[in-house]
Design a protein around this motif. Structure first.
Motif, PDB file in Angstrom:
ATOM      1  N   GLU A 103       0.610  -1.246   0.038  1.00 40.96           N
ATOM      2  CA  GLU A 103      -0.019  -0.081   0.025  1.00 40.96           C
ATOM      3  C   GLU A 103       1.030   1.177   0.087  1.00 40.96           C
ATOM      4  O   GLU A 103       0.382   2.286  -0.666  1.00 40.96           O
ATOM      5  CB  GLU A 103      -0.953  -0.084   1.141  1.00 40.96           C
ATOM      6  CG  GLU A 103      -2.003  -1.211   1.077  1.00 40.96           C
ATOM      7  CD  GLU A 103      -2.905  -1.068   2.369  1.00 40.96           C
ATOM      8  OE1 GLU A 103      -2.685  -0.393   3.202  1.00 40.96           O
ATOM      9  OE2 GLU A 103      -4.118  -1.739   2.345  1.00 40.96           O
ATOM     10  N   ARG A 106       2.107   1.641  -3.418  1.00 43.09           N
ATOM     11  CA  ARG A 106       1.019   2.071  -4.164  1.00 43.09           C
ATOM     12  C   ARG A 106       0.941   3.665  -3.996  1.00 43.09           C
ATOM     13  O   ARG A 106       0.567   4.209  -5.001  1.00 43.09           O
ATOM     14  CB  ARG A 106      -0.209   1.133  -3.829  1.00 43.09           C
ATOM     15  CG  ARG A 106      -1.490   1.644  -4.601  1.00 43.09           C
ATOM     16  CD  ARG A 106      -2.699   0.835  -4.235  1.00 43.09           C
ATOM     17  NE  ARG A 106      -3.845   1.040  -4.936  1.00 43.09           N
ATOM     18  CZ  ARG A 106      -4.650   2.255  -4.884  1.00 43.09           C
ATOM     19  NH1 ARG A 106      -4.213   3.215  -3.780  1.00 43.09           N
ATOM     20  NH2 ARG A 106      -5.764   2.397  -5.512  1.00 43.09           N
ATOM     21  N   TYR A 107       1.031   4.207  -2.878  1.00 42.66           N
ATOM     22  CA  TYR A 107       0.628   5.438  -2.726  1.00 42.66           C
ATOM     23  C   TYR A 107       1.814   6.189  -3.365  1.00 42.66           C
ATOM     24  O   TYR A 107       1.572   7.605  -3.852  1.00 42.66           O
ATOM     25  CB  TYR A 107       0.814   5.724  -1.161  1.00 42.66           C
ATOM     26  CG  TYR A 107       0.840   7.085  -0.749  1.00 42.66           C
ATOM     27  CD1 TYR A 107      -0.439   7.998  -0.819  1.00 42.66           C
ATOM     28  CD2 TYR A 107       1.928   7.833  -0.280  1.00 42.66           C
ATOM     29  CE1 TYR A 107      -0.544   9.380  -0.621  1.00 42.66           C
ATOM     30  CE2 TYR A 107       2.134   9.194  -0.041  1.00 42.66           C
ATOM     31  CZ  TYR A 107       0.680   9.914  -0.075  1.00 42.66           C
ATOM     32  OH  TYR A 107       0.858  11.179   0.150  1.00 42.66           O
ATOM     33  N   LEU A 110       1.412   6.290  -6.965  1.00 42.21           N
ATOM     34  CA  LEU A 110       0.109   7.130  -7.437  1.00 42.21           C
ATOM     35  C   LEU A 110       0.536   8.525  -7.211  1.00 42.21           C
ATOM     36  O   LEU A 110      -0.003   9.535  -8.075  1.00 42.21           O
ATOM     37  CB  LEU A 110      -1.033   6.792  -6.489  1.00 42.21           C
ATOM     38  CG  LEU A 110      -2.660   7.581  -6.594  1.00 42.21           C
ATOM     39  CD1 LEU A 110      -2.884   7.373  -7.663  1.00 42.21           C
ATOM     40  CD2 LEU A 110      -3.289   6.994  -5.481  1.00 42.21           C
ATOM     41  N   ARG A 207       0.156  -0.102 -10.665  1.00 37.96           N
ATOM     42  CA  ARG A 207      -0.562  -1.305 -11.041  1.00 37.96           C
ATOM     43  C   ARG A 207      -0.254  -2.441 -10.421  1.00 37.96           C
ATOM     44  O   ARG A 207      -0.994  -3.187  -9.811  1.00 37.96           O
ATOM     45  CB  ARG A 207      -0.884  -1.611 -12.514  1.00 37.96           C
ATOM     46  CG  ARG A 207      -1.469  -0.494 -13.295  1.00 37.96           C
ATOM     47  CD  ARG A 207      -1.525  -0.565 -14.844  1.00 37.96           C
ATOM     48  NE  ARG A 207      -2.525   0.209 -15.528  1.00 37.96           N
ATOM     49  CZ  ARG A 207      -2.330   0.351 -16.813  1.00 37.96           C
ATOM     50  NH1 ARG A 207      -1.350  -0.058 -17.764  1.00 37.96           N
ATOM     51  NH2 ARG A 207      -3.175   1.229 -17.467  1.00 37.96           N
ATOM     52  N   ASP A 210      -0.713  -2.000  -6.597  1.00 35.53           N
ATOM     53  CA  ASP A 210      -2.256  -2.438  -6.234  1.00 35.53           C
ATOM     54  C   ASP A 210      -2.483  -3.681  -6.401  1.00 35.53           C
ATOM     55  O   ASP A 210      -3.362  -4.336  -5.506  1.00 35.53           O
ATOM     56  CB  ASP A 210      -3.094  -1.471  -7.404  1.00 35.53           C
ATOM     57  CG  ASP A 210      -4.594  -1.291  -6.690  1.00 35.53           C
ATOM     58  OD1 ASP A 210      -4.794  -0.761  -6.159  1.00 35.53           O
ATOM     59  OD2 ASP A 210      -5.330  -2.250  -7.313  1.00 35.53           O
ATOM     60  N   ASP A 211      -2.213  -4.508  -7.335  1.00 32.96           N
ATOM     61  CA  ASP A 211      -2.240  -5.970  -7.492  1.00 32.96           C
ATOM     62  C   ASP A 211      -1.700  -6.651  -6.341  1.00 32.96           C
ATOM     63  O   ASP A 211      -2.133  -7.782  -5.625  1.00 32.96           O
ATOM     64  CB  ASP A 211      -1.649  -6.333  -8.583  1.00 32.96           C
ATOM     65  CG  ASP A 211      -2.058  -7.810  -9.245  1.00 32.96           C
ATOM     66  OD1 ASP A 211      -3.052  -8.133  -9.302  1.00 32.96           O
ATOM     67  OD2 ASP A 211      -1.140  -8.781  -8.928  1.00 32.96           O
ATOM     68  N   VAL A 213      -1.385  -5.612  -3.368  1.00 35.28           N
ATOM     69  CA  VAL A 213      -2.256  -5.234  -2.039  1.00 35.28           C
ATOM     70  C   VAL A 213      -3.492  -6.321  -2.220  1.00 35.28           C
ATOM     71  O   VAL A 213      -3.929  -7.027  -1.008  1.00 35.28           O
ATOM     72  CB  VAL A 213      -2.866  -3.993  -2.183  1.00 35.28           C
ATOM     73  CG1 VAL A 213      -4.047  -3.550  -1.303  1.00 35.28           C
ATOM     74  CG2 VAL A 213      -1.749  -2.831  -1.904  1.00 35.28           C
ATOM     75  N   GLU A 214      -4.012  -6.571  -3.452  1.00 34.68           N
ATOM     76  CA  GLU A 214      -5.074  -7.683  -3.655  1.00 34.68           C
ATOM     77  C   GLU A 214      -4.575  -8.982  -3.220  1.00 34.68           C
ATOM     78  O   GLU A 214      -5.393  -9.831  -2.789  1.00 34.68           O
ATOM     79  CB  GLU A 214      -5.853  -7.509  -4.997  1.00 34.68           C
ATOM     80  CG  GLU A 214      -6.744  -8.475  -4.998  1.00 34.68           C
ATOM     81  CD  GLU A 214      -8.111  -8.363  -4.179  1.00 34.68           C
ATOM     82  OE1 GLU A 214      -8.763  -9.317  -3.754  1.00 34.68           O
ATOM     83  OE2 GLU A 214      -8.252  -7.319  -3.587  1.00 34.68           O
ATOM     84  N   ARG A 272     -10.775  -5.823  -9.378  1.00 31.94           N
ATOM     85  CA  ARG A 272      -9.933  -4.858  -8.818  1.00 31.94           C
ATOM     86  C   ARG A 272      -8.974  -4.297 -10.070  1.00 31.94           C
ATOM     87  O   ARG A 272      -9.058  -2.904 -10.094  1.00 31.94           O
ATOM     88  CB  ARG A 272      -9.154  -5.151  -7.758  1.00 31.94           C
ATOM     89  CG  ARG A 272      -8.225  -4.132  -7.149  1.00 31.94           C
ATOM     90  CD  ARG A 272      -7.514  -4.464  -5.816  1.00 31.94           C
ATOM     91  NE  ARG A 272      -6.947  -3.281  -5.103  1.00 31.94           N
ATOM     92  CZ  ARG A 272      -6.865  -2.862  -3.946  1.00 31.94           C
ATOM     93  NH1 ARG A 272      -7.609  -3.735  -3.345  1.00 31.94           N
ATOM     94  NH2 ARG A 272      -6.363  -2.126  -3.513  1.00 31.94           N
ATOM     95  N   ARG A 273      -8.659  -5.099 -10.982  1.00 29.36           N
ATOM     96  CA  ARG A 273      -7.920  -4.433 -12.085  1.00 29.36           C
ATOM     97  C   ARG A 273      -8.392  -3.824 -13.060  1.00 29.36           C
ATOM     98  O   ARG A 273      -8.257  -2.697 -13.523  1.00 29.36           O
ATOM     99  CB  ARG A 273      -7.227  -5.687 -12.866  1.00 29.36           C
ATOM    100  CG  ARG A 273      -5.891  -5.202 -14.016  1.00 29.36           C
ATOM    101  CD  ARG A 273      -5.881  -6.738 -14.927  1.00 29.36           C
ATOM    102  NE  ARG A 273      -7.089  -7.054 -15.483  1.00 29.36           N
ATOM    103  CZ  ARG A 273      -7.512  -6.555 -16.334  1.00 29.36           C
ATOM    104  NH1 ARG A 273      -6.921  -5.166 -17.189  1.00 29.36           N
ATOM    105  NH2 ARG A 273      -8.416  -7.122 -17.358  1.00 29.36           N
ATOM    106  N   LEU A 276      -9.700  -0.205 -11.986  1.00 31.79           N
ATOM    107  CA  LEU A 276      -8.618   0.784 -11.921  1.00 31.79           C
ATOM    108  C   LEU A 276      -8.919   1.269 -13.440  1.00 31.79           C
ATOM    109  O   LEU A 276      -8.506   2.581 -13.623  1.00 31.79           O
ATOM    110  CB  LEU A 276      -7.055   0.215 -11.783  1.00 31.79           C
ATOM    111  CG  LEU A 276      -6.896  -0.117 -10.582  1.00 31.79           C
ATOM    112  CD1 LEU A 276      -5.443  -0.619 -10.503  1.00 31.79           C
ATOM    113  CD2 LEU A 276      -6.853   1.141  -9.448  1.00 31.79           C
TER     114      LEU A 276
END
Length: 367
Positions: A103, A106-107, A110, A207, A210-211, A213-214, A272-273, A276
């Motif tokens: 995360e 990802r931040y 982002l 991406r 984020d993946d 994280v899931e 989730r993908r 996005l």
């Protein structure tokens, strides 16, 4: 007592496992990273450490003897204390910390993407302006000397005021361009600097994070179906002879619902993908719009750069031919070419650097 020493050792080992993964500090990390990692540490602490339990009560124990209608043994006080450790909790706790790291990454990605979107078409302009400024700084002194020389010729009657005014206007155009360049550089210096990496790299990292994280969330959901617990401690029945008042037990359990979890986790990951990409207010859509705009500008500037380069080659050839002539009218036209070439060199420096910076920023991969 021996059981107290054993209990202390087990508790210490569990606490050591819980603290082994603690980060050194979050002083240099973004606030969001400190937040998610702090939450992850808090959630994982109770999973990585062992449970300590104790109980006291009365149990039927003692010498076994049968009496009609009577209980087995007699009420005897019982004292029990021990440690329990869930090895699946160890896996889940470490997974929570990995999710917090994902995360955080990802931040970061982002934030870099959002900074690039906010900068918009200014991407690459800072380096291009610096290249233009260097050309103008080198050309303006020579242009000033040409103007001073022409003033002297006007005083001597060898040049007209109209010729002086024409040269003055062209020099003022170069000075105005230098002023606008300096002002624009000051404006850009106050804005957040763009990412030093290609936009496609930041988008790919976003991406991927984020993946992750899931993936970590899915692994935690799957791990909740298992329990592998080791339980041990001291168990004493008061006034009942016991050779070794210790106990130990390993318990393994499995929830059959786990058989349906892999397909559900796969659907969640794919959903989730797609989310996005489909979120009209999300960063992927904003980046896609920015990329389309930058690519259009990149193509137009490449075409303009080719045109300017051809024109400069032609004017440089004319200037070399005129340098061998010494008439007054030829000198006036030569001065005009010198200033026009200075303007074109400044434009070429801007275009060449900006095209290169845009190409580096956009990268090869289209989002």
């Amino acid at each position: 007592m021996r059981w107290a020493v054993a209990w202390s050792v087990l508790a210490g080992l569990g606490a050591g496992v819980a603290g082994a993964q603690e980060p050194e500090g979050e002083a240099g990390a973004p606030g969001y990273c400190a937040f998610v990692r702090g939450v992850g540490d808090a959630e994982s602490a109770v999973l990585l450490a062992p449970d300590v339990f104790g109980s006291a009560g009365v149990a039927n124990a003692g010498d076994a003897g049968w009496s009609e209608g009577g209980p087995l043994g007699g009420p005897t006080p019982r004292f029990l204390v021990g440690v329990e450790y869930d090895f699946v909790g160890l896996y889940r706790g470490l997974s929570i910390r990995r999710r917090a790291d994902a995360e955080c990454e990802r931040y970061r990605a982002l934030s870099a993407l959002q900074a690039a979107v906010k900068r918009g078409t200014d991407v690459g302009a800072e380096a291009a302006l610096a290249a233009r400024a260097r050309v103008l700084e080198a050309a303006l002194p020579e242009a000033g000397q040409l103007l001073a020389s022409l003033r002297d010729e006007v005083k001597e009657g060898r040049a007209t005021v109209e010729e002086l005014n024409a040269l003055q206007l062209r020099l003022d155009g170069l000075r105005s361009l230098a002023y606008e360049t300096a002002k624009e550089r000051e404006r850009l210096a106050a804005l957040p600097r763009p990412a030093e990496r290609p936009l496609s790299t930041w988008l790919r990292d976003f991406r991927a994070a984020d993946d992750r994280v899931e993936v970590e969330s899915g692994s935690q959901r799957s791990a909740s179906a298992w329990k592998v617990r080791l339980r041990g401690g001291y168990d004493e029945l008061i006034n009942v002879p016991q050779d070794v008042p210790l106990f130990g037990m390993l318990t393994v359990s499995y929830n059959l619902g786990n058989l349906w979890q892999p397909s559900a986790n796969a659907r969640a990951r794919e959903g989730r993908r797609r989310l996005l990409e489909e979120d009209v207010a999300g960063v992927s859509q904003e980046v896609a719009r920015l990329v389309r705009e930058l690519r259009a500008g990149h193509s137009a500037e490449e075409a303009r750069l080719r045109e300017v380069s051809v024109l400069m080659t032609d004017l440089e050839g004319q200037l070399r031919e005129l340098q061998a002539m010494e008439t007054a009218k030829v000198r006036r036209y030569r001065d005009y070419l010198v200033l026009e070439l200075a303007r074109l060199r400044a434009e070429q420096a801007w275009l060449k650097t900006h095209v290169a910076e845009l190409g580096r920023f956009l990268g090869e991969e289209r989002p």
